[in-house]
Motif scaffolding. Structure first.
Motif, short mmCIF file in Angstrom:
data_model
loop_
_atom_site.label_atom_id
_atom_site.label_comp_id
_atom_site.label_asym_id
_atom_site.label_seq_id
_atom_site.Cartn_x
_atom_site.Cartn_y
_atom_site.Cartn_z
N ASP A 239 0.95 -0.96 0.06
CA ASP A 239 0.05 0.00 0.07
C ASP A 239 0.87 1.38 0.10
O ASP A 239 1.91 1.20 0.51
CB ASP A 239 -0.76 0.18 1.37
CG ASP A 239 -1.90 -1.28 1.04
OD1 ASP A 239 -2.28 -1.67 0.18
OD2 ASP A 239 -2.32 -1.50 2.39
N ASP A 240 0.32 2.32 -0.57
CA ASP A 240 0.86 3.54 -0.61
C ASP A 240 1.81 3.88 0.57
O ASP A 240 2.57 4.69 0.93
CB ASP A 240 0.27 4.63 -1.27
CG ASP A 240 -0.21 4.45 -2.63
OD1 ASP A 240 0.48 3.60 -3.18
OD2 ASP A 240 -0.92 5.36 -3.11
N ASP A 241 0.82 3.72 1.99
CA ASP A 241 1.11 4.35 3.01
C ASP A 241 2.14 3.34 3.62
O ASP A 241 2.92 3.86 4.67
CB ASP A 241 0.08 3.88 4.15
CG ASP A 241 -1.20 5.22 3.99
OD1 ASP A 241 -0.75 6.29 3.27
OD2 ASP A 241 -2.13 4.63 4.14
N ALA A 242 2.79 2.20 3.28
CA ALA A 242 3.66 1.45 3.55
C ALA A 242 4.96 1.86 2.95
O ALA A 242 6.05 1.32 3.47
CB ALA A 242 3.56 0.03 3.38
N ILE A 243 5.07 2.69 1.83
CA ILE A 243 6.19 2.84 1.14
C ILE A 243 6.82 4.01 2.18
O ILE A 243 6.36 4.97 2.40
CB ILE A 243 5.99 3.71 -0.02
CG1 ILE A 243 5.14 2.66 -0.88
CG2 ILE A 243 7.56 3.85 -0.77
CD1 ILE A 243 4.77 3.10 -2.07
#
Length: 320
Positions: A239-243
């Motif tokens: 997910d984007d938040d995990a990048i």
């Protein structure tokens, strides 16, 4: 912050294998460090690869130069919207959020046998793109009804042929897009890289059979063939938040979803390298003759392209 609808085009490599020789389960379970992620790759052929990368970037642009071009393009596409939104009472609307950072590039990425080992290209692309992914969400989601209404009015105003202001700005941006001469250089380069692959005494079928025999989770978990690497990497991406927004931040770097994806990448890259390491070692130094002949044949075009990229950087600096 609302704005004109933007979309990011993720171009995943058709053939971009990387990795190191080990493929043991202990290594797969270890968290990847930033140093490993940024590793220089195997020493074999390092000088040849460096020469190819330097030449390629001299006409195709470095990552920083291509990102500068994205700044110029974002200004061309959104500067008038920025002005309109300021007039509507939303001075915080920022045209530069539409700038899409350039991904890392590999001068030999279209070569099945000689593309860069250990590049971890998908995770590098994600880290590079993260600012835009969140900026796009901000620009496409109004904070309240008033901003949404202002955005609608500006979109109507700027689409009107009577106003015409946006068109003049866009024309300026178009003048700074990569010229046809640079595109021709890129086409000529990729053609000659393909000819290097054609001359390799090895079968692509053997390479793919080798990958298939590894039973890699990135393909089998998604019911994909080993030739479907781009789709597989996209499907496995976090997910984007995990990048991580900052790779030096240990907490962000070690988050579980990010490390899980890095483990999947590592498994693939290890297998890829084990399936082509010997062919790579036997052929990578042949790149030097390509570099010498290409540089000699296209010297003047390369010089003009290099000058162009310098002008792009200067314009981006003035806009920043």
């Amino acid at each position: 912050m609302a704005g004109v609808l933007l979309s990011a085009l993720f171009v995943v490599g058709l053939l971009a294998g990387t990795g190191i020789a080990s493929n043991d389960s202990h290594r797969d379970s270890e968290a990847m460090s930033v140093d490993e992620w940024n590793g220089a790759g195997p020493e074999v052929g390092a000088e040849s690869r460096s020469a190819a990368q330097h030449l390629f970037e001299s006409f195709s642009g470095t990552q920083a130069q291509r990102s500068a071009l994205a700044v110029v393009a974002a200004y061309g596409a959104n500067a008038e919207m920025d002005r309109c939104m300021s007039e509507e009472g939303f001075p915080e609307w920022d045209w530069s959020l539409a700038s899409v950072p350039a991904d890392p590039d590999d001068a030999l990425e279209t070569s099945l046998w000689l593309n860069q080992p250990m590049s971890y290209w998908r995770s590098h692309d994600l880290v590079s793109m993260r600012p835009f992914l969140f900026a796009e969400k901000e620009m496409n989601n109004p904070t309240d009804d008033a901003e949404e209404a202002a955005t609608a009015r500006c979109n109507v105003k700027l689409s009107s042929p009577i106003e015409g202001a946006a068109a003049s700005t866009q024309t300026e941006a178009d003048a700074d897009s990569p010229s046809r001469a640079i595109e021709k250089l890129q086409d000529a380069w990729w053609t000659q890289v393909a000819e290097l692959d054609d001359a390799v005494d090895a079968s692509p079928d053997d390479y793919y059979s080798c990958l298939q025999s590894k039973h890699l989770s990135i393909f089998e978990s998604q019911d994909l063939e080993v030739q479907d690497l781009g789709y597989a990497m996209s499907g496995a991406s976090p997910d984007d938040d995990a990048i991580p927004s900052d790779i030096s931040n240990e907490q962000e770097w070690q988050n579980g979803q990010w490390q899980t994806f890095l483990s999947v990448e590592r498994e693939y890259f290890d297998a890829d390298w084990s399936c082509r390491a010997s062919i790579y070692a036997e052929n990578i130094d042949r790149v030097e003759s390509l570099v010498d002949s290409f540089e000699h044949e296209h010297a003047e075009q390369i010089r003009r392209a290099s000058d162009y990229w310098g002008s792009v950087e200067e314009k981006a600096r003035r806009l920043s």
